[in-house]
Design an enzyme around this catalytic site. Structure first.
Site, PDB file in Angstrom:
ATOM      1  N   LYS A   1       0.884  -1.180   0.000  1.00  0.00           N
ATOM      2  CA  LYS A   1       0.000   0.000   0.000  1.00  0.00           C
ATOM      3  C   LYS A   1       0.908   1.212   0.000  1.00  0.00           C
ATOM      4  CE  LYS A   1      -1.850   2.839   2.401  1.00  0.00           C
ATOM      5  NZ  LYS A   1      -1.592   4.286   2.267  1.00  0.00           N
TER       6      LYS A   1
ATOM      7  N   GLU B   1      -0.271   7.916   0.682  1.00  0.00           N
ATOM      8  CA  GLU B   1      -1.181   8.772  -0.086  1.00  0.00           C
ATOM      9  C   GLU B   1      -0.586  10.124  -0.456  1.00  0.00           C
ATOM     10  OE1 GLU B   1      -1.485   7.344   2.901  1.00  0.00           O
ATOM     11  OE2 GLU B   1      -3.196   8.164   3.991  1.00  0.00           O
TER      12      GLU B   1
ATOM     13  N   GLY C   1       6.380   3.275   9.585  1.00  0.00           N
ATOM     14  CA  GLY C   1       5.609   4.505   9.749  1.00  0.00           C
ATOM     15  C   GLY C   1       5.590   4.945  11.197  1.00  0.00           C
TER      16      GLY C   1
ATOM     17  N   THR D   1       0.120   4.630  14.272  1.00  0.00           N
ATOM     18  CA  THR D   1      -0.375   3.738  13.216  1.00  0.00           C
ATOM     19  C   THR D   1       0.121   2.317  13.465  1.00  0.00           C
ATOM     20  OG1 THR D   1      -0.280   5.605  11.691  1.00  0.00           O
ATOM     21  CG2 THR D   1      -0.581   3.438  10.717  1.00  0.00           C
ATOM     22  N   GLY D   2       1.369   2.200  13.879  1.00  0.00           N
ATOM     23  CA  GLY D   2       1.917   0.873  14.190  1.00  0.00           C
ATOM     24  C   GLY D   2       1.109   0.192  15.285  1.00  0.00           C
TER      25      GLY D   2
ATOM     26  N   GLU E   1       8.716  -0.993  11.911  1.00  0.00           N
ATOM     27  CA  GLU E   1       9.804  -0.006  11.788  1.00  0.00           C
ATOM     28  C   GLU E   1       9.184   1.352  12.047  1.00  0.00           C
ATOM     29  OE1 GLU E   1      12.959  -0.375  11.359  1.00  0.00           O
ATOM     30  OE2 GLU E   1      13.205  -2.406  10.583  1.00  0.00           O
TER      31      GLU E   1
ATOM     32  N   CYS F   1      13.435   8.805   9.714  1.00  0.00           N
ATOM     33  CA  CYS F   1      13.165   8.180  11.015  1.00  0.00           C
ATOM     34  C   CYS F   1      14.420   8.155  11.883  1.00  0.00           C
ATOM     35  CB  CYS F   1      12.625   6.770  10.820  1.00  0.00           C
ATOM     36  SG  CYS F   1      13.660   5.779   9.743  1.00  0.00           S
TER      37      CYS F   1
ATOM     38  N   GLU G   1       9.034  12.957  18.484  1.00  0.00           N
ATOM     39  CA  GLU G   1       9.595  13.006  17.135  1.00  0.00           C
ATOM     40  C   GLU G   1       9.028  14.237  16.428  1.00  0.00           C
ATOM     41  OE1 GLU G   1       8.329   9.915  14.367  1.00  0.00           O
ATOM     42  OE2 GLU G   1      10.393   9.755  13.682  1.00  0.00           O
TER      43      GLU G   1
HETATM   44  P1  NAD Z   1       2.006   7.126   9.120  1.00  0.00           P
HETATM   45  O1  NAD Z   1       1.982   6.143  10.202  1.00  0.00           O
HETATM   46  O2  NAD Z   1       1.074   8.256   9.175  1.00  0.00           O
HETATM   47  O3  NAD Z   1       1.753   6.434   7.724  1.00  0.00           O
HETATM   48  C1  NAD Z   1       2.559   5.374   7.253  1.00  0.00           C
HETATM   49  C2  NAD Z   1       1.754   4.564   6.295  1.00  0.00           C
HETATM   50  O4  NAD Z   1       0.696   3.956   7.015  1.00  0.00           O
HETATM   51  C3  NAD Z   1       1.107   5.337   5.147  1.00  0.00           C
HETATM   52  O5  NAD Z   1       1.157   4.556   3.972  1.00  0.00           O
HETATM   53  C4  NAD Z   1      -0.333   5.442   5.603  1.00  0.00           C
HETATM   54  O6  NAD Z   1      -1.224   5.525   4.520  1.00  0.00           O
HETATM   55  C5  NAD Z   1      -0.519   4.136   6.324  1.00  0.00           C
HETATM   56  N1  NAD Z   1      -1.582   4.096   7.314  1.00  0.00           N
HETATM   57  C6  NAD Z   1      -2.094   5.110   8.060  1.00  0.00           C
HETATM   58  N2  NAD Z   1      -3.050   4.647   8.885  1.00  0.00           N
HETATM   59  C7  NAD Z   1      -3.145   3.314   8.670  1.00  0.00           C
HETATM   60  C8  NAD Z   1      -3.919   2.270   9.241  1.00  0.00           C
HETATM   61  N3  NAD Z   1      -4.805   2.514  10.207  1.00  0.00           N
HETATM   62  N4  NAD Z   1      -3.738   1.030   8.801  1.00  0.00           N
HETATM   63  C9  NAD Z   1      -2.841   0.747   7.843  1.00  0.00           C
HETATM   64  N5  NAD Z   1      -2.075   1.690   7.256  1.00  0.00           N
HETATM   65  C10 NAD Z   1      -2.214   2.956   7.675  1.00  0.00           C
HETATM   66  O7  NAD Z   1       3.495   7.598   9.042  1.00  0.00           O
HETATM   67  P2  NAD Z   1       4.088   8.665   8.041  1.00  0.00           P
HETATM   68  O8  NAD Z   1       3.703   9.996   8.553  1.00  0.00           O
HETATM   69  O9  NAD Z   1       3.763   8.296   6.634  1.00  0.00           O
HETATM   70  O10 NAD Z   1       5.640   8.415   8.195  1.00  0.00           O
HETATM   71  C11 NAD Z   1       6.359   9.045   9.158  1.00  0.00           C
HETATM   72  C12 NAD Z   1       6.656   8.111  10.296  1.00  0.00           C
HETATM   73  O11 NAD Z   1       7.271   6.935   9.803  1.00  0.00           O
HETATM   74  C13 NAD Z   1       7.623   8.701  11.276  1.00  0.00           C
HETATM   75  O12 NAD Z   1       7.224   8.388  12.578  1.00  0.00           O
HETATM   76  C14 NAD Z   1       8.923   7.986  10.931  1.00  0.00           C
HETATM   77  O13 NAD Z   1       9.836   7.963  11.977  1.00  0.00           O
HETATM   78  C15 NAD Z   1       8.448   6.649  10.552  1.00  0.00           C
HETATM   79  N6  NAD Z   1       9.430   5.949   9.685  1.00  0.00           N
HETATM   80  C16 NAD Z   1      10.131   4.896  10.205  1.00  0.00           C
HETATM   81  C17 NAD Z   1      11.098   4.267   9.431  1.00  0.00           C
HETATM   82  C18 NAD Z   1      11.885   3.102   9.967  1.00  0.00           C
HETATM   83  O14 NAD Z   1      12.478   2.387   9.171  1.00  0.00           O
HETATM   84  N7  NAD Z   1      11.919   2.883  11.262  1.00  0.00           N
HETATM   85  C19 NAD Z   1      11.337   4.707   8.137  1.00  0.00           C
HETATM   86  C20 NAD Z   1      10.608   5.778   7.650  1.00  0.00           C
HETATM   87  C21 NAD Z   1       9.638   6.397   8.441  1.00  0.00           C
END
Ligand code: NAD
Length: 483
Positions: free
Chosen positions: A180, A183, A233, A237-238, A255, A289, A385
């Protein structure tokens, strides 16, 4: 290219076809560097998701990847890598415009994605089990099996390279994969479908769907047809995704975010620190991240370090990513508002703004490169963060105090040590609560070095051989030789 984009609409790669998707809406993708409309992206809905899940399952049951000769699977992956390299220039322009990052960084993402396929393509025939000695009456061995259907949710900060990072080991292990895309910048990632198509990936073995996280993403991870989840992410969300994983009792790789600290000792080389600071907190406008979000400096060189850092921040060139400046916008108006808001709480909490601290008045979503000094380690800006070009300097007096401060958040993704004393570097590295520790160079390491978090930064590892074992499960086969 014609099938990937039709009538100005970037489409979904579903079971080997380019489809519009059935969600009814389009995702309007904006250029954060000038607020122009880049393109519309087709949105996959419930029917597309069901079709992707079904084709992924069928491909897996047919053994398209899992039963392919491992060396052949490796060659397929090398072909994908080559096709990704072939689209890198074109893809970089799209990714640069939709994400705001520099053209150079966007191209690097495609190259890095290709490198993941080369790396894991090379190990596809080396995922070896063990033979376990049980005495003369038994033969016992283990084999690694793919899980089945891997659901992968990718964030917007490095959509193409992170997709490569998870898809490549998943394929090398023989799983079917559904990705996925994020967006905010889905198009560069959707374009990876072109490379998959041109390399002749078996139908259904990989699908890339575009949709909103809380809708399509949530449905994907909640599906009982999914056998494993990979999420990169944010922490909230995680946490939501882990609830779905718990409901279906499937493994999940997390992650998540970070608030990583560099610990700078009194013998550190400040030129090295400043070079690392530039990439550590200003690369991709700090939306990394593993960014150098905190800088803990020995009091004897603290003021000098803050002054050098402010000089760096004030001297960065700023502009649209296509011009490859030092400093680029954050991804959206919302992200800019969030970064600015948390930065302003720092002032109220007693921090000194040594550089930046506010948005830049120009088209696009630019936050000034920001250095906050005298940050209270327990204050909000030092704990949460920010995900923007803002770092927090705080002084320390002793090694033990520095370690306590570095470990004093709920995160634990990476950490850094700047010192000329290697004995100290080894000693402190062991004490830092982080999945990876950089010594004298932030972001040292590469695709072959394991990466992942401790605490709220998540669990499981990506990159390197280590990552492969998140994409397989062990089966033991115990054979009695008696009689
Ligand atoms: P986010 O959690 O908002 O979104 C990440 C992804 O999850 C997007 O594709 C989003 O559409 C999807 N998503 C959102 N809600 C969801 C749900 N309920 N179920 C399934 N999917 C859903 O994060 P973001 O703002 O896109 O990214 C930034 C975050 O990601 C920061 O916290 C960053 O530290 C982290 N990140 C971590 C790593 C790593 O390897 N540890 C790498 C890059 C980013």
């Amino acid at each position: 290219m014609s099938d990937f984009v039709k009538d100005g609409l970037a489409r979904n790669f579903l079971a080997g076809e380019w489809v519009e998707g059935d969600a009814g809406n389009r995702i309007a993708v904006e250029d954060p560097g000038n607020q122009e409309h880049v393109a519309d992206c087709a949105q996959a809905g419930e029917k597309s998701l069901a079709a992707a899940l079904e084709s992924a399952r069928t491909s897996f049951e047919r053994g398209d990847l899992a039963d392919m000769q491992p060396s052949e699977r490796g060659r397929l992956m090398i072909r994908i890598a080559q096709e990704i390299r072939n689209i890198a220039d074109e893809g970089a322009v799209l990714l640069c415009r939709e994400s705001g990052k520099t053209l150079e960084a966007a191209r690097d993402e495609f190259i890095e994605a290709a490198q993941y396929f080369e790396y894991y393509g090379g190990v596809a025939d080396k995922i070896e089990g063990k033979s376990i000695p049980l005495g003369p009456d038994y033969a016992d061995y283990t084999v690694f099996e793919p899980f089945g259907v891997s659901a992968q949710i990718v964030p917007w900060n490095f959509p193409v390279s992170i997709a490569g990072r998870s898809l490549a080991p998943s394929m090398a292990a023989g799983n079917s994969t559904i990705i996925k895309s994020p967006e905010l910048d889905p198009i560069g990632l959707a374009m990876l479908g072109l490379a998959l198509e041109r390399a002749d990936v078996p139908t259904g073995a990989v699908s890339i769907l575009n949709g909103i996280g809380s809708d399509l993403g949530a449905r994907l991870v909640a599906s009982p047809e999914v056998d494993q989840i990979v999420f990169t992410g944010s922490v909230p969300t995680g946490q939501n995704i882990l609830k779905s994983a718990a409901d279906n009792v499937v493994p999940a790789l997390m992650e998540l975010g970070g608030k990583s600290a560099a610990v700078v000792f009194d013998d550190a080389d400040l030129d090295t620190l400043i070079a690392s600071l530039q990439s550590g907190i200003f690369y991709n406008a700090g939306q990394v991240c593993s960014a150098m979000a905190r800088v803990l400096v020995h009091r004897s060189i603290y003021e000098q370090a803050v002054e050098r850092a402010a000089g760096l921040a004030n001297g960065l060139s700023v502009g649209h990513g296509l011009k490859n400046p030092d400093h680029t916008p954050v991804i959206s108006a919302r992200q800019l508002a969030q970064v600015e808001a948390i930065t302003s709480t720092a002032r109220q909490d007693g921090a000194r703004v040594a550089a930046g601290g506010v948005r830049l008045e120009r088209d696009g979503y630019f936050m000034a490169p920001t250095i906050l000094a005298d940050v209270d380690p327990s204050s909000r800006v030092a704990q949460e963060e920010i995900f923007g070009p803002v770092t927090c300097f705080s002084p320390f007096d002793t090694e033990a105090e520095a370690i306590g401060m570095a470990n004093g958040t709920e995160f634990g993704l990476v950490a850094g040590i700047f010192t000329r004393d290697l004995a100290r570097a080894h000693r402190v590295a062991r004490k830092l609560r982080a999945g990876q520790v950089f010594v004298n160079e932030w972001f040292a390491g590469g695709i072959s070095t394991p990466f992942g978090g401790v605490g709220k930064s998540g669990f499981g590892r990506e990159k390197g051989l280590e990552a492969l074992y998140n994409y397989v499960r062990t089966k033991n086969i115990a054979i009695s030789l008696k009689g």
